[in-house]
Motif scaffolding. Structure first.
Motif, short mmCIF file in Angstrom:
data_model
loop_
_atom_site.label_atom_id
_atom_site.label_comp_id
_atom_site.label_asym_id
_atom_site.label_seq_id
_atom_site.Cartn_x
_atom_site.Cartn_y
_atom_site.Cartn_z
N GLU A 9 -7.83 -18.63 6.21
CA GLU A 9 -6.85 -18.84 5.15
C GLU A 9 -5.67 -19.67 5.64
N LEU A 10 -5.13 -19.35 6.78
CA LEU A 10 -3.97 -20.07 7.29
C LEU A 10 -4.31 -21.53 7.59
N GLU A 11 -5.45 -21.75 8.19
CA GLU A 11 -5.88 -23.12 8.49
C GLU A 11 -6.07 -23.93 7.20
N MET A 12 -6.66 -23.29 6.18
CA MET A 12 -6.86 -23.97 4.90
C MET A 12 -5.52 -24.33 4.27
N PHE A 13 -4.58 -23.40 4.32
CA PHE A 13 -3.27 -23.63 3.73
C PHE A 13 -2.53 -24.74 4.46
N ARG A 14 -2.58 -24.72 5.80
CA ARG A 14 -1.91 -25.78 6.57
C ARG A 14 -2.51 -27.16 6.25
N GLY A 15 -3.82 -27.23 6.12
CA GLY A 15 -4.46 -28.49 5.76
C GLY A 15 -4.02 -28.97 4.39
N LEU A 16 -3.90 -28.04 3.44
CA LEU A 16 -3.43 -28.40 2.10
C LEU A 16 -2.01 -28.98 2.16
N VAL A 17 -1.15 -28.32 2.90
CA VAL A 17 0.24 -28.81 3.01
C VAL A 17 0.28 -30.21 3.59
N ARG A 18 -0.53 -30.47 4.62
CA ARG A 18 -0.53 -31.82 5.23
C ARG A 18 -0.93 -32.89 4.22
N VAL A 19 -2.00 -32.66 3.48
CA VAL A 19 -2.44 -33.69 2.54
C VAL A 19 -1.51 -33.78 1.33
N LEU A 20 -0.90 -32.66 0.94
CA LEU A 20 0.06 -32.71 -0.16
C LEU A 20 1.29 -33.54 0.21
N ARG A 21 1.73 -33.42 1.46
CA ARG A 21 2.88 -34.22 1.91
C ARG A 21 2.59 -35.72 1.76
N VAL A 22 1.41 -36.14 2.18
CA VAL A 22 1.05 -37.56 2.09
C VAL A 22 1.00 -37.99 0.63
N ALA A 23 0.34 -37.19 -0.21
CA ALA A 23 0.23 -37.55 -1.63
C ALA A 23 1.61 -37.58 -2.29
N PRO A 30 -1.49 -37.52 -9.72
CA PRO A 30 -2.88 -37.14 -9.99
C PRO A 30 -3.59 -36.61 -8.73
N GLU A 31 -3.29 -37.20 -7.58
CA GLU A 31 -3.90 -36.74 -6.33
C GLU A 31 -3.37 -35.36 -5.96
N VAL A 32 -2.07 -35.12 -6.16
CA VAL A 32 -1.50 -33.79 -5.90
C VAL A 32 -2.19 -32.76 -6.78
N GLN A 33 -2.35 -33.07 -8.05
CA GLN A 33 -3.02 -32.14 -8.96
C GLN A 33 -4.47 -31.89 -8.54
N ARG A 34 -5.18 -32.94 -8.17
CA ARG A 34 -6.57 -32.79 -7.73
C ARG A 34 -6.65 -31.90 -6.49
N LEU A 35 -5.75 -32.15 -5.54
CA LEU A 35 -5.75 -31.36 -4.31
C LEU A 35 -5.48 -29.88 -4.60
N LEU A 36 -4.56 -29.61 -5.51
CA LEU A 36 -4.27 -28.22 -5.86
C LEU A 36 -5.43 -27.55 -6.57
N TRP A 37 -6.12 -28.28 -7.46
CA TRP A 37 -7.30 -27.72 -8.13
C TRP A 37 -8.42 -27.47 -7.12
N ASP A 38 -8.63 -28.43 -6.21
CA ASP A 38 -9.67 -28.25 -5.18
C ASP A 38 -9.35 -27.03 -4.30
N HIS A 39 -8.07 -26.89 -3.95
CA HIS A 39 -7.68 -25.75 -3.12
C HIS A 39 -7.92 -24.44 -3.85
N ALA A 40 -7.58 -24.38 -5.13
CA ALA A 40 -7.77 -23.15 -5.91
C ALA A 40 -9.25 -22.79 -5.95
N ARG A 41 -10.12 -23.77 -6.15
CA ARG A 41 -11.57 -23.53 -6.17
C ARG A 41 -12.06 -23.05 -4.81
N ASP A 42 -11.64 -23.74 -3.75
CA ASP A 42 -12.07 -23.37 -2.40
C ASP A 42 -11.56 -21.99 -2.01
N GLU A 43 -10.33 -21.68 -2.40
CA GLU A 43 -9.76 -20.38 -2.08
C GLU A 43 -10.50 -19.26 -2.82
N ALA A 44 -10.82 -19.49 -4.09
CA ALA A 44 -11.57 -18.49 -4.85
C ALA A 44 -12.93 -18.24 -4.21
#
Length: 142
Positions: A9-23, A30-44
């Motif tokens: 979980e922590l590694e997944m969250f850190r990866g999300l934060v890194r790519v969100l910063r770039v976007a 649109p990329e931020v939204q896509r990343l958040l939707w992908d994260h929600a799916r992967d986390e579920a």
């Protein structure tokens, strides 16, 4: 204790934060939204995978046994939760929800009786090939 709700979980969250910063720096909403939707799916999916199923009750085992017997009557079919619900209801198990049927199918797959197949948006089960014991050749010189 890691404090994680599921492994990684922590590694997944850190990866999300890194790519969100770039976007966000590129002002690409649109990329931020896509990343958040992908994260929600992967986390579920990670939460689902991390769930430890409770020990089955006698009623669960009885229902699963009846389900497997019914499935063996139609072994060439694809079995999804809806078909399993219908079979269990015909066998007199009431009430039976799609979630219960899905858990029963997964339990039967876990026992090696069914094989789970998964494609994008769909999961189904088929009867596992029965294993036979290897035969030994008798040479007559026993």
């Amino acid at each position: 204790m890691t404090g994680e709700n599921y492994p990684g979980e922590l590694e997944m969250f850190r990866g999300l934060v890194r790519v969100l910063r770039v976007a966000a720096r590129n002002e690409d909403m649109p990329e931020v939204q896509r990343l958040l939707w992908d994260h929600a799916r992967d986390e579920a999916a990670a939460y689902d995978q991390a769930q430890v199923a409770p020990d089955p009750t006698a009623a669960d085992l009885e229902r699963q046994t009846a389900l497997m017997a019914g499935i063996r009557q139609e072994p060439a079919r694809r079995w999804k939760s809806g078909r399993a619900v219908g079979l269990l209801r015909r066998l007199g198990y009431h009430p039976v929800s799609p979630r219960t049927a899905s858990r029963d199918l997964a339990a039967l797959a876990g026992a090696g009786l069914l094989v789970m197949h998964e494609e994008k948006g769909v999961r189904w089960y088929e009867v596992a090939a029965r294993r036979t014991l290897p035969t030994t050749k008798h040479t007559g010189n026993s």
